[in-house]
Scaffold this motif. Structure first.
Motif, PDB file in Angstrom:
ATOM      1  N   ILE A 170       1.019  -2.926   4.035  1.00 40.88           N
ATOM      2  CA  ILE A 170      -0.433  -2.769   3.917  1.00 40.88           C
ATOM      3  C   ILE A 170      -0.777  -1.717   2.872  1.00 40.88           C
ATOM      4  CG2 ILE A 170      -2.528  -2.110   5.169  1.00 40.88           C
ATOM      5  CD1 ILE A 170      -1.147  -3.268   7.704  1.00 40.88           C
ATOM      6  N   GLN A 171      -0.040  -0.616   2.847  1.00 38.51           N
ATOM      7  CA  GLN A 171      -0.288   0.428   1.855  1.00 38.51           C
ATOM      8  C   GLN A 171       0.043  -0.054   0.450  1.00 38.51           C
ATOM      9  OE1 GLN A 171       2.075   3.714   3.347  1.00 38.51           O
ATOM     10  NE2 GLN A 171       0.277   4.720   4.204  1.00 38.51           N
ATOM     11  N   ALA A 172       1.169  -0.708   0.291  1.00 37.01           N
ATOM     12  CA  ALA A 172       1.623  -1.126  -1.036  1.00 37.01           C
ATOM     13  C   ALA A 172       0.748  -2.215  -1.634  1.00 37.01           C
ATOM     14  CB  ALA A 172       3.072  -1.593  -0.969  1.00 37.01           C
ATOM     15  N   THR A 173       0.080  -3.004  -0.793  1.00 40.39           N
ATOM     16  CA  THR A 173      -0.742  -4.114  -1.280  1.00 40.39           C
ATOM     17  C   THR A 173      -2.231  -3.838  -1.124  1.00 40.39           C
ATOM     18  OG1 THR A 173      -0.610  -5.223   0.886  1.00 40.39           O
ATOM     19  CG2 THR A 173       1.059  -5.808  -0.762  1.00 40.39           C
ATOM     20  N   SER A 174      -2.597  -2.591  -0.861  1.00 39.77           N
ATOM     21  CA  SER A 174      -4.000  -2.256  -0.594  1.00 39.77           C
ATOM     22  C   SER A 174      -4.920  -2.536  -1.775  1.00 39.77           C
ATOM     23  CB  SER A 174      -4.120  -0.790  -0.189  1.00 39.77           C
ATOM     24  OG  SER A 174      -3.637   0.054  -1.219  1.00 39.77           O
ATOM     25  N   SER A 175      -4.358  -2.545  -2.994  1.00 39.73           N
ATOM     26  CA  SER A 175      -5.185  -2.801  -4.173  1.00 39.73           C
ATOM     27  C   SER A 175      -5.507  -4.283  -4.345  1.00 39.73           C
ATOM     28  CB  SER A 175      -4.476  -2.279  -5.432  1.00 39.73           C
ATOM     29  OG  SER A 175      -3.237  -2.943  -5.617  1.00 39.73           O
ATOM     30  N   ILE A 191       8.024   6.872   0.365  1.00 42.28           N
ATOM     31  CA  ILE A 191       6.926   7.202  -0.542  1.00 42.28           C
ATOM     32  C   ILE A 191       7.243   6.724  -1.958  1.00 42.28           C
ATOM     33  CG2 ILE A 191       5.651   9.098  -1.616  1.00 42.28           C
ATOM     34  CD1 ILE A 191       5.977  10.642   1.006  1.00 42.28           C
ATOM     35  N   LEU A 241       6.865   2.967  -2.211  1.00 42.88           N
ATOM     36  CA  LEU A 241       5.471   2.544  -2.309  1.00 42.88           C
ATOM     37  C   LEU A 241       4.927   2.758  -3.715  1.00 42.88           C
ATOM     38  CD1 LEU A 241       4.049   3.886   1.079  1.00 42.88           C
ATOM     39  CD2 LEU A 241       4.539   1.528   0.464  1.00 42.88           C
ATOM     40  N   SER A 269       3.706  -0.242  -6.113  1.00 43.84           N
ATOM     41  CA  SER A 269       2.330  -0.255  -6.601  1.00 43.84           C
ATOM     42  C   SER A 269       2.310  -0.478  -8.106  1.00 43.84           C
ATOM     43  CB  SER A 269       1.631   1.063  -6.252  1.00 43.84           C
ATOM     44  OG  SER A 269       1.545   1.211  -4.863  1.00 43.84           O
ATOM     45  N   TYR A 280       3.093  -1.147   8.042  1.00 44.18           N
ATOM     46  CA  TYR A 280       2.154  -0.249   7.371  1.00 44.18           C
ATOM     47  C   TYR A 280       2.527  -0.063   5.905  1.00 44.18           C
ATOM     48  CZ  TYR A 280       5.357   3.749   7.211  1.00 44.18           C
ATOM     49  OH  TYR A 280       6.404   4.575   6.914  1.00 44.18           O
ATOM     50  N   LYS A 281       3.833  -0.145   5.589  1.00 41.46           N
ATOM     51  CA  LYS A 281       4.275  -0.016   4.197  1.00 41.46           C
ATOM     52  C   LYS A 281       3.742  -1.181   3.356  1.00 41.46           C
ATOM     53  CE  LYS A 281       8.605   2.275   5.488  1.00 41.46           C
ATOM     54  NZ  LYS A 281      10.087   2.181   5.460  1.00 41.46           N
TER      55      LYS A 281
END
Length: 237
Positions: A100-105, A8, A11, A15, A97-98
């Motif tokens: 995808i979450q970290a680059t979602s923006s 967490i 991430l 971000s 998934y890490k």
């Protein structure tokens, strides 16, 4: 393996780093699409299908175990500058998934599960043993029918982000799939006269799809993870 708390924190830090990146760093003077592939098979698929319209990089260094790969901040930054992030599935790269979450923006980055729509072999069903960490065998590309489906998924993604060159990508994909079909035929022909149809493999469990497709018996010393320890006794059924 990093703890949940560490993941967490990673991430959150990533971000923040990504939000501060200079937009000039993402400029592409050659106008080629940037593609990041996790492992070599995806790198090769993308390189052949994308041709001179793409610049493909492989995320994992050679001989790295994709199952236990640990992301570094620089990996996320590298991926964030790409147009496509190609991975097999969450069984092969459970850490995807890490990314995808970290680059979602980043709305310009398209993550692509290249194995989408492909049924995986159950590890328990395929070799009769429980591999604990994984329920399914992720090495799907070793069945050439699956490899063709993965090529289609990559071509579809390229068309989605670069529709002007759709005919080019689809043509390259068709040619690459034809090469895979020729290779499949060579396997079928070459294995016809084999007296033994058993594969004894000193590495980790990886060739079940190939064995299943051509009616071979397959045994490996290690289980699905390359970091696992071999068992003192292994029965050949």
């Amino acid at each position: 393996m990093p703890t949940k708390k560490y993941a967490i924190c990673l991430l959150l830090v990533l971000s923040l780093i990504l939000s501060c990146q200079d937009s000039r760093q993402t400029d592409k003077p050659d106008n080629k699409l940037r593609v990041i592939a996790t492992i070599f098979p995806l790198y090769d698929f993308a390189r052949n299908i994308g041709g001179d319209k793409v610049k493909v990089s492989m995320l994992l260094p050679p001989a790295t175990d994709a199952h236990n790969f640990e992301l570094k901040p620089n990996d996320i930054i590298k991926i964030s500058k790409a147009d496509l992030f190609l991975y097999v599935n969450m069984e092969m790269e459970h850490w995807a998934y890490k990314v995808i979450q970290a680059t979602s923006s980043n709305t310009k980055l398209l993550p692509v599960e290249t194995g989408s729509g492909i049924n995986m072999l159950s590890l328990t069903d395929s070799d009769g043993e429980d591999h604990h960490s994984s329920k399914f065998d992720p090495h799907i590309w070793l069945d050439f029918n699956n490899a063709q489906r993965m090529a289609d998924n990559i071509a579809t993604a390229l068309v989605k982000i670069d529709p002007r060159n759709s005919d080019y990508y689809l043509k390259n994909a068709a040619e690459y799939k034809n090469k895979l079909a020729v290779l499949d035929n060579k396997f079928n022909t070459g294995l016809t006269g084999c007296k033994s149809r058993t594969i004894l493999h000193a590495g980790h469990w990886a060739f079940a799809y190939l064995a299943n497709k051509y009616g071979l018996k397959y045994y490996s010393v290690y289980n699905v993870s390359a970091d696992s320890e071999p068992e003192p006794k292994k029965s050949l059924r």
